[in-house]
Write a protein that holds these residues in place. Sequence first.
Motif, short mmCIF file in Angstrom:
data_model
loop_
_atom_site.label_atom_id
_atom_site.label_comp_id
_atom_site.label_asym_id
_atom_site.label_seq_id
_atom_site.Cartn_x
_atom_site.Cartn_y
_atom_site.Cartn_z
N ALA A 181 -7.09 34.95 71.53
CA ALA A 181 -7.67 33.63 71.26
C ALA A 181 -7.89 33.43 69.76
O ALA A 181 -7.59 32.36 69.21
CB ALA A 181 -8.99 33.49 72.01
N PHE A 182 -8.41 34.45 69.09
CA PHE A 182 -8.66 34.32 67.65
C PHE A 182 -7.34 34.17 66.88
O PHE A 182 -7.26 33.40 65.93
CB PHE A 182 -9.42 35.55 67.14
N THR A 183 -6.31 34.89 67.31
CA THR A 183 -5.00 34.77 66.63
C THR A 183 -4.43 33.37 66.79
O THR A 183 -3.94 32.77 65.83
CB THR A 183 -4.02 35.81 67.22
N LEU A 184 -4.49 32.84 68.02
CA LEU A 184 -3.95 31.50 68.27
C LEU A 184 -4.73 30.44 67.48
O LEU A 184 -4.14 29.51 66.93
CB LEU A 184 -4.00 31.19 69.76
N VAL A 185 -6.06 30.59 67.43
CA VAL A 185 -6.87 29.62 66.69
C VAL A 185 -6.57 29.71 65.19
O VAL A 185 -6.48 28.68 64.49
CB VAL A 185 -8.37 29.87 66.96
N SER A 186 -6.38 30.93 64.70
CA SER A 186 -6.08 31.10 63.27
C SER A 186 -4.73 30.51 62.90
O SER A 186 -4.55 30.01 61.79
CB SER A 186 -6.10 32.59 62.91
N LEU A 187 -3.76 30.57 63.83
CA LEU A 187 -2.43 30.04 63.57
C LEU A 187 -2.32 28.55 63.88
O LEU A 187 -1.26 27.95 63.67
CB LEU A 187 -1.39 30.81 64.40
N GLY A 210 -18.34 41.36 65.67
CA GLY A 210 -19.60 42.09 65.53
C GLY A 210 -20.79 41.27 65.96
O GLY A 210 -21.69 41.76 66.66
N ASN A 211 -20.79 40.00 65.57
CA ASN A 211 -21.89 39.11 66.00
C ASN A 211 -21.84 38.87 67.51
O ASN A 211 -22.88 38.77 68.17
CB ASN A 211 -21.80 37.78 65.26
N ARG A 243 -12.60 37.71 59.13
CA ARG A 243 -13.35 36.74 59.96
C ARG A 243 -13.44 37.23 61.40
O ARG A 243 -14.47 37.05 62.06
CB ARG A 243 -12.64 35.38 59.91
N PHE A 244 -12.36 37.87 61.91
CA PHE A 244 -12.39 38.33 63.30
C PHE A 244 -13.43 39.43 63.48
O PHE A 244 -14.23 39.38 64.44
CB PHE A 244 -11.01 38.84 63.72
#
Length: 330
Positions: free
Chosen positions: A26-32, A76-77, A70-71
């Motif tokens: 999900a983080f990769t797709l949002v970043s791209l 961590g949070n 950022r990931f």
Amino acid sequence: MNTTTSFCLNKSGKFALTLTMVAILAFTLVSLSPIDPVTAYLGMDRIQVSTAQEQLIIERWGLDKSAPERFFHWAGNALSGDLGQSMIFNEPVTKVIGKRFITSLWLMASAWIISGVLGFVLGVLAGTNRGSLIDRCVRLYAYTLASTPSFWLGLVLLSIFSVSLGLTPICCATPPGISPADATFWQKLYHLILPAATLSVLGVAQIALHTREKMIDAMNSDYALFAFAQGETRTGVAWRHALRNVALPAVTLQFASLGELFGGSVLAEQVFSYPGLGKATVEAGIRGDVPLLLGITLFSAIFVFSGNLIADLLYGVFDPRIRIGSEEAR
């Protein structure tokens, strides 16, 4: 190590692996994504924002850092329960998800129960009376609606029952001007009818067709043929012998369909302007609310995994042979 401990460890490992993979993907797709979060957040007001103010927003959201930084900061949070702050709702993501999920829960639970019960009954009737008029009607209904988009059906129902006949409300989860906390149970139920009917009508098709096939297999099994030879009627064989064997795969399929139900609720909530988690997902995607989008993605993964876990736990309840088999294998 006993069976229960092994089962818990196995499921916990799969749960952790699933969440990790979902978070990374999900983080990769949002970043791209080509959507610029700052532009999506400011909209037309961006032309009134100075470069210095824009830079402050970028630094506050951490967009000036690399994607891996950022990931790991976000992950961590997230491990400590902090999913960040929603940009469009200006509230903690966990609070937004909690409020929106309560609204969606009414919709998804009612649609899930109605489609499950009605689909199972129709499947049993069609499978027991294979080739009859009721079997042909159930198949026609299921095959037709199995390929029907939920948003199209929602628009059709909305134009008929809300616009033309005026029997149901056009939108929202409560009457205009009344907050969910002040709305009565009957007002909420009145606004729930059409969105729940949209999801239920579509959900019936899958469970009905699956139950019909399992019922036909059960009615042609050796124990059913032996019961027929003993003078048992078709209704008696279906009720006393086949029904229990058909219930297990039906329950499994119904819990496994939670992912499809969640996806369908996104479209249904958009059509009916129902302020649930699905509508929040669309708003977060359009307006580039990355923390909320990632939070909802993780929550939906937990939601679907929980449904599959409940189905696994119910195996032993509906079919003791599975529980006994696992104990013997140990």
